[in-house]
Design an enzyme around this catalytic site. Sequence first.
Site, PDB file in Angstrom:
ATOM      1  CG  ASP A   1     -29.485  10.576  15.834  1.00  0.00           C
ATOM      2  OD1 ASP A   1     -28.894  11.848  15.839  1.00  0.00           O
ATOM      3  OD2 ASP A   1     -29.392  10.469  14.427  1.00  0.00           O
TER       4      ASP A   1
ATOM      5  CG  LEU B   1     -22.873  16.498  21.065  1.00  0.00           C
ATOM      6  CD1 LEU B   1     -24.018  16.535  21.276  1.00  0.00           C
ATOM      7  CD2 LEU B   1     -22.249  16.850  22.569  1.00  0.00           C
TER       8      LEU B   1
ATOM      9  CG  MET C   1     -25.594  15.561  15.135  1.00  0.00           C
ATOM     10  SD  MET C   1     -24.117  14.493  15.291  1.00  0.00           S
ATOM     11  CE  MET C   1     -23.239  15.450  13.758  1.00  0.00           C
TER      12      MET C   1
END
Length: 431
Positions: free
Chosen positions: A137, A304, A181
């Site tokens: 993130d 990922l 995400m």
Amino acid sequence: MSEPRTTIGILVGGGPAPGINSVISAATIRSIMGGCKVLGIQDGFKWLMIGDASKTKPLSIAEVSRIHFRGGSYLGTSRANPTKKPSDLDIVFATLQQLGVSRLITIGGDDTAFSALKLDQQAAGRLLVVHVPKTIDNDLDLPYGIPTFGFQTARHVGVELVKNLMVDAMTTSRWYFVVAMGRKAGHLALGIGKAAGATLTVIPEEFSKRPIRLATLVDTLVGAIIKRRSMGRNDGVAVLAEGLAEYLSPEDFGGLEHVERDDHGHVRLSEVALGDVIKRAVEQALKEFGITTTVVTKEIGYELRCADPIPFDMEYTRDMGYCAAQFLLDGGSAAMVSIQNGRFVPIPFESILDPLTGRTRVRMVDVTSESYQIARGYMIRLSADDFERPEEMARHAALIKMTPETFRARFEYLVTSEHGGLATRPRGAYP
């Protein structure tokens, strides 16, 4: 009689990220070369919290010397949260003492960083703790421009996926809504969308008013589809940050009370059908305007997280693992590892806390930065230019059988500063 060797423990918390194994490998090798034993602790804090000292394994140089090539976590991971109750932290510390661990390397995101901070406070100097920041993130509070490890690999793999979807969209004259995400911040969505040249990317940071209304998201996407059509294209790819779900108005989104939360209290966004909710609303709005198009939703994130790290993350994480071990060997504690301008800079735990929430700070996308404004400028979405040039506005309005005045009344609010829509498209931007 020789003194017992110091034991350094290593554990991984939170979601997977490319490069975890590189940290484990480098930290193990440096620790052993420094005269310490290394104990791998399985599944984060999960077993330590219940006093189970059996879920561990000694690590050797031969065992870890080549694991840096692979994704996933050699030690597993979990979202177990030892900060819910003081007694859980007591048990964790007692179990580490039972194992002979006097120094600890934690690898994880903001929640694991907070757990490391609280454990350090609980131990009161009896345990040295260092944290290695990890998350695809990219939202840990590191200095601007310094990525969390795993982000670059996740972006790389995400771009490949979006690139293929862009070709499919053009071939079949359809739209893809790709949900990327990012629990709160839009770094990954923006990084993928900007690098791939997606039609547009929508992130929560661009909306100054909270909660975000579903109608605003829908109008943003509908406006982009209309503009794209007026340019002669019936296809496109919109990248949406999954964190938008946390900021949507509950009255628009049907509430999130029914959605399961993890041990840290966060909504499990994988269970929120953000793409489908937006898709249905966009299709309904387009139908009212007489536009028929195929919209396909695609969520990317799990593809990922456990990818093999690209060389950037392999090198970066080997540096971080080495520095974490060296920091402990030098007697350091209560800090997060960072590499700034090629040098190790420890970031003290107390400096990563948000004084308002008492939790670790989350780094959001800076929408005032030139980097973000460049990204916005290349997106195909309604901008101030569309409302300042009568011929363009008339062309957009005619496409959906509106007058220019009615079109302005419906969509112009999207380009006010209040909604982050000030950017215009640079000359030469691709369609």
